[in-house]
Design an enzyme around this catalytic site. Structure first.
Site, PDB file in Angstrom:
ATOM      1  N   CYS A   1       0.812  -1.205   0.000  1.00 21.93           N
ATOM      2  CA  CYS A   1       0.000   0.000   0.000  1.00 21.93           C
ATOM      3  C   CYS A   1       0.850   1.261   0.000  1.00 21.93           C
ATOM      4  O   CYS A   1       2.068   1.221   0.115  1.00 21.93           O
ATOM      5  CB  CYS A   1      -0.937   0.030   1.203  1.00 21.93           C
ATOM      6  SG  CYS A   1      -0.435  -0.956   2.598  1.00 21.93           S
TER       7      CYS A   1
ATOM      8  N   GLY B   1      -1.226   0.324  -4.731  1.00 19.73           N
ATOM      9  CA  GLY B   1      -2.364  -0.469  -4.325  1.00 19.73           C
ATOM     10  C   GLY B   1      -3.638  -0.004  -4.991  1.00 19.73           C
ATOM     11  O   GLY B   1      -3.910   1.206  -5.023  1.00 19.73           O
TER      12      GLY B   1
ATOM     13  N   ASN C   1       1.833   0.658   5.798  1.00 22.38           N
ATOM     14  CA  ASN C   1       2.427  -0.010   4.639  1.00 22.38           C
ATOM     15  C   ASN C   1       3.474  -0.977   5.151  1.00 22.38           C
ATOM     16  O   ASN C   1       4.408  -0.579   5.837  1.00 22.38           O
ATOM     17  CB  ASN C   1       3.075   1.021   3.701  1.00 22.38           C
ATOM     18  CG  ASN C   1       3.805   0.370   2.536  1.00 22.38           C
ATOM     19  OD1 ASN C   1       3.499  -0.755   2.160  1.00 22.38           O
ATOM     20  ND2 ASN C   1       4.762   1.082   1.967  1.00 22.38           N
ATOM     21  N   GLY C   2       3.324  -2.270   4.826  1.00 25.59           N
ATOM     22  CA  GLY C   2       4.292  -3.268   5.260  1.00 25.59           C
ATOM     23  C   GLY C   2       3.600  -4.517   5.757  1.00 25.59           C
ATOM     24  O   GLY C   2       2.413  -4.732   5.526  1.00 25.59           O
TER      25      GLY C   2
ATOM     26  N   TYR D   1      10.743  -2.209  -9.280  1.00 25.13           N
ATOM     27  CA  TYR D   1       9.357  -2.309  -9.715  1.00 25.13           C
ATOM     28  C   TYR D   1       8.382  -1.418  -8.970  1.00 25.13           C
ATOM     29  O   TYR D   1       7.595  -0.706  -9.593  1.00 25.13           O
ATOM     30  CB  TYR D   1       8.900  -3.772  -9.590  1.00 25.13           C
ATOM     31  CG  TYR D   1       7.474  -4.015 -10.014  1.00 25.13           C
ATOM     32  CD1 TYR D   1       7.104  -3.939 -11.355  1.00 25.13           C
ATOM     33  CD2 TYR D   1       6.487  -4.310  -9.078  1.00 25.13           C
ATOM     34  CE1 TYR D   1       5.788  -4.141 -11.749  1.00 25.13           C
ATOM     35  CE2 TYR D   1       5.167  -4.521  -9.464  1.00 25.13           C
ATOM     36  CZ  TYR D   1       4.822  -4.442 -10.798  1.00 25.13           C
ATOM     37  OH  TYR D   1       3.537  -4.643 -11.189  1.00 25.13           O
TER      38      TYR D   1
END
Length: 487
Positions: A11, A38, A114-115, A255
């Site tokens: 995210c 996301g 996030n994670g 990426y």
């Protein structure tokens, strides 16, 4: 079978403290710039110093919010989130920000994360034993409830309590009635940065979200650092001891991050160009043109072309809106597969020996279709070049990388993979080449998906991943029935 073979990020998070500004609109556009991190759900929470307002929903940022929502989200503090599910499935109950209430004072606390936590099961069981009821399956709610029960009068003490218990990757924004916090795990796995706006501050997963708002990044938030922003300004503190090592995710460079973002002080675009150039040195081939799989591999394809002297051309055109709708394709469209996502330019490809550059091969489901698409367009030869080493281990720090049994490179040789994808040759970038391209100290990078060597103990997460892949489809089916109003 997954629609995409690419690894997926967890995210993007965003936060703003700026009295006098339309913080909800700023957050909306910040999330819009982080949409690549996301596409499953999005949410914004705001505070006016007294009351919280919250809007979350499934879908893209532009699908979740309209002008009525932004008018409702009043205040001078906001946090936002755009999500791809890793821990916890693609369910409405897992949309963030998450709002909980302080067990002693009743004050609301909103959080976006996030994670991935690697010790989430132990933490969740402990919280449930204390009588806390969970409303989602996401590990982010565990973090929120830890803050809700954390002892101490000062926030420094509460962060010390929470961060001593968390293991894994977490870049987090937190909002109370009158404060905005930003927290990054001691390994620095996921990015997080800060910028100035008028008399306030903005937090974002990537610097590109700041630049879209006309703001400059002040700096990246350091691993293990917490920022506290309120009417007195911005304060920084480090609640726990430094980690044994840093572990910036290498896939941010290859990426996940947008090429116009800075990670670890390095602009991503030239790092990807360098990956392509080193790949050309390590795996040269006689060819007529170099093309990239858009969009993430385009800079690497340009780098490969420049280093090899082979002309770069655009041979694939991407439909960027495929898969970003709630309308289900019919069987004919579904069977079209990758040709719905990409269109090959036959006038560019016909009769040519092609070097095709991409960032990874995960399961090996999409790459054969792309190569077949090029051959149907008339490509005489297709030489596959990958800007990462073979992926042999799953990720447990916020990337959906499949199980080891699903990873093609964990179970097949490079020659077997070449035959499977239908390429005339196949070359992967070496680990040394990848590390050099990032411009980072290799000791500061997490390359666990290429090496199987993790920066922390992940056995518990391995067991959990297998259990979740069995449990989540049932949860999704149950939620679908509930939405339909059936028993």
């Amino acid at each position: 079978m997954p629609e995409s073979d690419n690894p997926r990020e967890a995210c993007g998070v965003f936060g703003v403290y700026s009295p006098g500004d339309d913080v909800a609109r700023l957050t909306f556009y910040g999330l819009y710039a982080l949409q690549h991190r996301g596409q499953e759900s999005a949410g914004i929470a705001t505070s006016n110093g007294e009351d919280f307002s919250l809007r979350t929903g499934m879908g893209l940022v532009a699908q979740v919010f309209d002008e009525e929502d932004l008018a409702y989200l009043k205040g001078h503090i906001a946090i936002g989130h755009t999500r791809y599910s890793t821990a916890g499935g693609s369910l409405a109950c897992n949309a963030q920000p998450i709002v909980v209430h302080d067990r002693l004072t009743g004050e609301p606390i909103a959080l976006a994360h996030n994670g991935n936590l690697t010790n989430v099961d132990i933490l969740r069981e402990d919280l449930e034993a204390q009588g806390i009821a969970f409303e989602s399956t996401a590990d982010s709610e565990v973090i929120a409830h830890l803050f809700a029960i954390a002892p101490g009068q000062r926030w420094e003490e509460r962060f010390h309590y929470v961060m001593r218990r968390l293991e894994g990757a977490y870049s987090v924004v937190i909002m109370t009635r009158d404060r905005l916090f930003a927290m990054r795990d001691p390994m620095g796995v996921r990015p997080l940065c800060i910028g100035r706006i008028n008399s306030g501050w903005v937090i974002a997963s990537e610097s590109c979200a700041l630049e879209h708002l006309g703001l400059q990044m002040e700096r990246e938030i350091q691993p293990g650092e917490v920022l506290m922003i309120d009417a007195e300004g911005c304060a920084s503190f480090f609640p726990v001891a430094p980690a044994r090592k840093r572990a910036i995710c290498t896939f941010e460079y290859t990426y996940f991050a947008r090429p116009d973002s800075r990670i670890g002080g390095q602009l991503v675009y030239p790092a990807r160009e360098a990956m392509g150039a080193i790949l050309a040195e390590e795996h040269p081939v006689e060819a007529d043109i170099v093309i990239g799989v858009p969009d993430s591999a385009t800079p690497a394809a340009i780098g490969y072309a420049r280093a090899s002297g082979i002309p770069y051309r655009e041979g694939l055109v991407k439909n960027r809106y495929v898969g970003r709708t709630f309308i289900q394709p019919d069987q004919r469209i579904r069977e079209a597969g990758v040709s719905l996502k990409f269109n090959a330019l036959s006038d560019v490809l016909a009769g040519r020996r092609v070097v095709l550059v991409d960032d990874s091969i995960v399961r090996g489901t999409t790459t054969p279709r792309v190569i077949a698409l090029l051959r149907r367009a008339g490509a005489r030869e297709v030489h596959m070049r990958i800007t990462t080493p073979p992926i042999v281990s799953p990720c447990f720090l916020g990337v959906d990388m499949a199980t080891k049994a699903e990873l093609i490179a964990a179970n097949h040789s490079i020659e077997e993979i070449r035959q499977h994808i239908g390429a005339d040759s196949l070359g992967y970038l070496s680990l040394d080449g990848l590390n050099r391209a990032t411009g980072q100290d290799p000791n500061d990078l997490c390359n666990a998906c290429f090496t199987g060597v993790y920066p922390l103990n992940v056995q518990m997460q391995m067991d959990r991943l297998e259990a979740e892949r069995v449990r989540e489809p049932a949860l999704a089916a149950a939620e679908s029935l509930n939405r339909a109003g059936r028993p």
